[in-house]
Design an enzyme around this catalytic site. Structure first.
Site, PDB file in Angstrom:
ATOM      1  N   THR A  11      39.154  -5.657 -15.283  1.00 49.38           N
ATOM      2  CA  THR A  11      39.371  -4.253 -14.915  1.00 49.38           C
ATOM      3  C   THR A  11      40.469  -3.624 -15.775  1.00 49.38           C
ATOM      4  OG1 THR A  11      38.758  -4.839 -12.662  1.00 49.38           O
ATOM      5  CG2 THR A  11      39.860  -2.726 -12.944  1.00 49.38           C
ATOM      6  N   LYS A 100      51.900  -9.153 -11.775  1.00 52.31           N
ATOM      7  CA  LYS A 100      53.129  -9.235 -10.948  1.00 52.31           C
ATOM      8  C   LYS A 100      53.439 -10.652 -10.496  1.00 52.31           C
ATOM      9  CE  LYS A 100      49.667  -7.662  -8.471  1.00 52.31           C
ATOM     10  NZ  LYS A 100      48.871  -6.478  -8.398  1.00 52.31           N
ATOM     11  N   GLU A 124      55.705  -2.736 -16.904  1.00 50.36           N
ATOM     12  CA  GLU A 124      55.619  -1.477 -16.144  1.00 50.36           C
ATOM     13  C   GLU A 124      54.472  -1.501 -15.121  1.00 50.36           C
ATOM     14  OE1 GLU A 124      57.632   1.656 -16.477  1.00 50.36           O
ATOM     15  OE2 GLU A 124      56.640   1.517 -14.544  1.00 50.36           O
ATOM     16  N   VAL A 127      54.252  -3.219 -11.022  1.00 48.95           N
ATOM     17  CA  VAL A 127      54.624  -2.590  -9.745  1.00 48.95           C
ATOM     18  C   VAL A 127      54.186  -1.123  -9.782  1.00 48.95           C
ATOM     19  CG1 VAL A 127      56.489  -2.045  -8.141  1.00 48.95           C
ATOM     20  CG2 VAL A 127      56.691  -4.049  -9.619  1.00 48.95           C
ATOM     21  N   GLY A 182      35.479  -1.500  -3.323  1.00 50.74           N
ATOM     22  CA  GLY A 182      36.112  -2.205  -4.449  1.00 50.74           C
ATOM     23  C   GLY A 182      37.636  -2.128  -4.427  1.00 50.74           C
ATOM     24  N   GLU A 185      39.851  -7.260  -2.423  1.00 44.77           N
ATOM     25  CA  GLU A 185      39.118  -8.391  -2.985  1.00 44.77           C
ATOM     26  C   GLU A 185      38.367  -9.120  -1.881  1.00 44.77           C
ATOM     27  OE1 GLU A 185      41.694 -10.730  -5.447  1.00 44.77           O
ATOM     28  OE2 GLU A 185      42.481  -8.919  -6.390  1.00 44.77           O
ATOM     29  N   LYS A 200      56.155  -7.390  -5.345  1.00 44.70           N
ATOM     30  CA  LYS A 200      56.606  -6.144  -5.989  1.00 44.70           C
ATOM     31  C   LYS A 200      58.013  -5.768  -5.535  1.00 44.70           C
ATOM     32  CE  LYS A 200      51.899  -4.475  -6.587  1.00 44.70           C
ATOM     33  NZ  LYS A 200      50.826  -3.737  -5.927  1.00 44.70           N
TER      34      LYS A 200
HETATM   35  N1  LIG Z   1      42.942  -4.100 -10.921  1.00 49.23           N
HETATM   36  C1  LIG Z   1      44.010  -3.339 -10.700  1.00 49.23           C
HETATM   37  O1  LIG Z   1      43.901  -2.166 -10.313  1.00 49.23           O
HETATM   38  C2  LIG Z   1      45.391  -3.893 -10.962  1.00 49.23           C
HETATM   39  C3  LIG Z   1      46.514  -3.061 -10.748  1.00 49.23           C
HETATM   40  C4  LIG Z   1      47.791  -3.547 -11.040  1.00 49.23           C
HETATM   41  C5  LIG Z   1      47.940  -4.838 -11.480  1.00 49.23           C
HETATM   42  N2  LIG Z   1      46.844  -5.643 -11.630  1.00 49.23           N
HETATM   43  C6  LIG Z   1      47.062  -7.006 -12.112  1.00 49.23           C
HETATM   44  O2  LIG Z   1      46.502  -7.113 -13.419  1.00 49.23           O
HETATM   45  C7  LIG Z   1      45.997  -8.449 -13.632  1.00 49.23           C
HETATM   46  C8  LIG Z   1      44.521  -8.359 -14.005  1.00 49.23           C
HETATM   47  O3  LIG Z   1      43.830  -7.744 -12.940  1.00 49.23           O
HETATM   48  P1  LIG Z   1      42.286  -7.289 -13.076  1.00 49.23           P
HETATM   49  O4  LIG Z   1      41.984  -6.534 -11.813  1.00 49.23           O
HETATM   50  O5  LIG Z   1      42.035  -6.665 -14.382  1.00 49.23           O
HETATM   51  O6  LIG Z   1      41.574  -8.719 -12.987  1.00 49.23           O
HETATM   52  P2  LIG Z   1      40.087  -9.085 -13.463  1.00 49.23           P
HETATM   53  O7  LIG Z   1      39.209  -7.894 -13.409  1.00 49.23           O
HETATM   54  O8  LIG Z   1      39.699 -10.306 -12.692  1.00 49.23           O
HETATM   55  O9  LIG Z   1      40.289  -9.463 -15.004  1.00 49.23           O
HETATM   56  C9  LIG Z   1      40.835 -10.644 -15.467  1.00 49.23           C
HETATM   57  C10 LIG Z   1      40.064 -11.055 -16.703  1.00 49.23           C
HETATM   58  O10 LIG Z   1      40.723 -12.160 -17.295  1.00 49.23           O
HETATM   59  C11 LIG Z   1      39.750 -13.145 -17.597  1.00 49.23           C
HETATM   60  N3  LIG Z   1      40.381 -14.467 -17.604  1.00 49.23           N
HETATM   61  C12 LIG Z   1      40.810 -15.187 -16.550  1.00 49.23           C
HETATM   62  N4  LIG Z   1      41.322 -16.363 -16.959  1.00 49.23           N
HETATM   63  C13 LIG Z   1      41.204 -16.387 -18.308  1.00 49.23           C
HETATM   64  C14 LIG Z   1      41.532 -17.325 -19.326  1.00 49.23           C
HETATM   65  N5  LIG Z   1      42.075 -18.491 -19.014  1.00 49.23           N
HETATM   66  N6  LIG Z   1      41.284 -17.006 -20.603  1.00 49.23           N
HETATM   67  C15 LIG Z   1      40.718 -15.822 -20.910  1.00 49.23           C
HETATM   68  N7  LIG Z   1      40.372 -14.891 -20.008  1.00 49.23           N
HETATM   69  C16 LIG Z   1      40.620 -15.162 -18.713  1.00 49.23           C
HETATM   70  C17 LIG Z   1      38.726 -13.016 -16.490  1.00 49.23           C
HETATM   71  O11 LIG Z   1      37.533 -13.629 -16.833  1.00 49.23           O
HETATM   72  P3  LIG Z   1      36.497 -14.095 -15.652  1.00 49.23           P
HETATM   73  O12 LIG Z   1      36.097 -12.847 -14.940  1.00 49.23           O
HETATM   74  O13 LIG Z   1      35.405 -14.737 -16.393  1.00 49.23           O
HETATM   75  O14 LIG Z   1      37.271 -15.014 -14.761  1.00 49.23           O
HETATM   76  C18 LIG Z   1      38.624 -11.492 -16.370  1.00 49.23           C
HETATM   77  O15 LIG Z   1      37.719 -10.963 -17.305  1.00 49.23           O
HETATM   78  C19 LIG Z   1      46.287  -9.186 -12.330  1.00 49.23           C
HETATM   79  O16 LIG Z   1      47.518  -9.839 -12.434  1.00 49.23           O
HETATM   80  C20 LIG Z   1      46.390  -8.077 -11.294  1.00 49.23           C
HETATM   81  O17 LIG Z   1      47.193  -8.435 -10.182  1.00 49.23           O
HETATM   82  C21 LIG Z   1      45.579  -5.188 -11.406  1.00 49.23           C
END
Ligand SMILES: NC(=O)c1ccc[n+]([C@@H]2O[C@H](COP(=O)([O-])OP(=O)(O)OC[C@H]3O[C@@H](n4cnc5c(N)ncnc54)[C@H](OP(=O)(O)O)[C@@H]3O)[C@@H](O)[C@H]2O)c1
Length: 405
Positions: A11, A100, A124, A127, A182, A185, A200
């Site tokens: 994402t 985080k 940035e 949090v 969505g 989780e 945070k």
């Molecule tokens: N989504 C939000 O709105 C949001 C907001 C603030 C902070 N965050 C933080 O940002 C981070 C990412 O969140 P996200 O929502 O973007 O998660 P996500 O959609 O699950 O994306 C993570 C990506 O990383 C890949 N990945 C996982 N392990 C890997 C590895 N060892 N090598 C290479 N690629 C790998 C995953 O692949 P697979 O899908 O194949 O596992 C997936 O494509 C998290 O720490 C989350 O807490 C997210």
């Protein structure tokens, strides 16, 4: 062009790549040569995606490329994010993250590695999603003695609570709705049990004090035991129930931090922070109250915060952007000594006994089923005092702290 890589094309990571392309003209106003995403590391391929040709599955490709100046770590989790981040910083490559969990666990260590290797570790987006919060604290408020930071730090739980309040639906129904949209989780534990907000507030408290506030030391309560009846009573009192991270320093040096649901009066700006929005209050001894408000999550809001860090790193290649956060652990004062007023809901059968024990209280009348019991608000008392009265009563149906006196 400044060359960079994105670790994790999910994402946030895909948002970073698209934003850098889509807003390249804006980015060039700050970084004249522009920024280009040369590699995307992920476990999968993305057939049909226009960025698929940049995908690699081998981190070494990125580390070994001397052109790479900045890496975005948007994979999440502890490992391999920690190892990858450390390796990049040791090579003088700046890392910008939304993770985080990693920042709360290893922030000061990674900041020190960055400082030793003339690069930067920036977080940035870790949090408040898209809300600029870390940089204002680090750059605009360095002259302030910050005495409190508190707010709504988790959009998922705020959405659930807004739906419980507005639509009168149960926690389970509101959670299901959040999952369907969505926002939550499939395994919602980190959000609904308060762990995400706790990480945070640990990061914000550490920045507030310049030392490490360990999230494991912070008392943490979630929202899964809040009921529709609690919201009915809250409305009757002209209040809302919000999951807050709260950190405050008292004049005598005591320092309290916790994550828990709180009752917030309608005249407080956090009362009107609804749905997936976040709102954070910062109080400085000179600047007084500040409030930061915006989308605490989501693809582009979060990517926007990550890219703001990338731009900052691109403007400071070969230099460390400092951050006051060292690894000396700061002891949190005994949470049982903290003083609040409490909303308490009890079995009607225990009402007389409660009256004896709590003395002068304010009763709240509301139209709730008999099973939901009776409710009152106590005077100010220390947490240990309210807990001992609850124990003497043999338990209560609900106990929620009031944010204001
Ligand atoms: N989504 C939000 O709105 C949001 C907001 C603030 C902070 N965050 C933080 O940002 C981070 C990412 O969140 P996200 O929502 O973007 O998660 P996500 O959609 O699950 O994306 C993570 C990506 O990383 C890949 N990945 C996982 N392990 C890997 C590895 N060892 N090598 C290479 N690629 C790998 C995953 O692949 P697979 O899908 O194949 O596992 C997936 O494509 C998290 O720490 C989350 O807490 C997210």
């Amino acid at each position: 062009m400044i060359q960079m890589a994105v670790l994790g094309f999910g994402t946030v990571g895909s948002g970073v790549v698209e934003l850098i392309d889509g807003n390249q003209d804006m980015i060039r106003r700050s970084v004249a040569e522009g920024i280009y995403v040369k590699y995307i590391l992920d476990l999968r391929d993305f057939p049909g995606n226009p960025y698929n040709e940049r995908v690699t599955h081998d981190y070494q490709d990125i580390l070994d490329d001397p052109e790479i100046a900045v890496i975005c770590e948007t994979m999440g989790g502890r490992e391999p994010a920690y190892t990858f981040t450390k390796k990049a910083l040791e090579r003088g490559i700046s890392v910008c993250t939304s993770n985080k969990e990693l920042v709360a666990a290893h922030g000061p260590e990674l900041l020190q590695i960055a400082a030793r290797h003339n690069c930067s570790y920036m977080f940035e987006a870790s949090v408040g999603g898209g809300i600029p919060l870390i940089r204002p604290i680090n750059a605009c408020l360095t002259q302030e003695k910050i005495t409190s930071i508190f707010g709504i730090l988790n959009g998922t739980t705020n959405y659930i609570m807004t739906r419980m309040e507005k639509a009168g639906i149960s926690f389970d129904a509101a959670l299901k709705e959040a999952q369907e949209r969505g926002y939550a989780e499939r395994n919602p534990e980190a959000d609904v049990e308060g762990h995400d907000a706790c990480r945070k507030i640990a990061i914000l408290s550490s920045l507030m004090c310049g030392k490490t506030v360990r999230y494991e030391d912070i008392p943490c309560e979630g929202i899964s035991k809040i009921t529709v009846a609690d919201f009915i009573y809250a409305r009757k009192m002209n209040m809302a129930i919000k999951l807050l991270g709260v950190s405050r320093r008292e004049e005598d040096g005591r320092f309290y931090v916790r994550t828990a649901p709180f009752l917030v009066r309608a005249d407080h700006p956090l009362h009107s922070v609804q749905d997936v929005f976040n709102g954070v209050f910062v109080h400085g001894n000179m600047v007084d109250d500040l409030m930061f408000y915006g989308r605490g999550a989501g693809k582009f809001p979060t990517a926007s915060a990550v890219v703001s860090d990338v731009v900052e790193c691109a403007r400071n290649i070969g230099r460390n952007i400092s951050c006051r956060w060292d690894n000396e652990v700061l002891a949190i004062s005994d949470p049982l000594e903290e003083v609040f007023r409490y909303f308490i809901r009890i079995d009607s059968a225990r009402a007389a006994a409660a009256k004896e024990l709590f003395g002068k209280v304010t009763y709240v009348e509301a139209d709730v089923p008999e099973d939901d019991g009776e409710a009152f608000v106590t005077g100010r008392m220390a947490e240990k005092e309210v807990l001992s009265k609850i124990e003497a009563l043999g338990g209560v149906k609900q106990c929620i702290r009031l944010l204001q006196d």
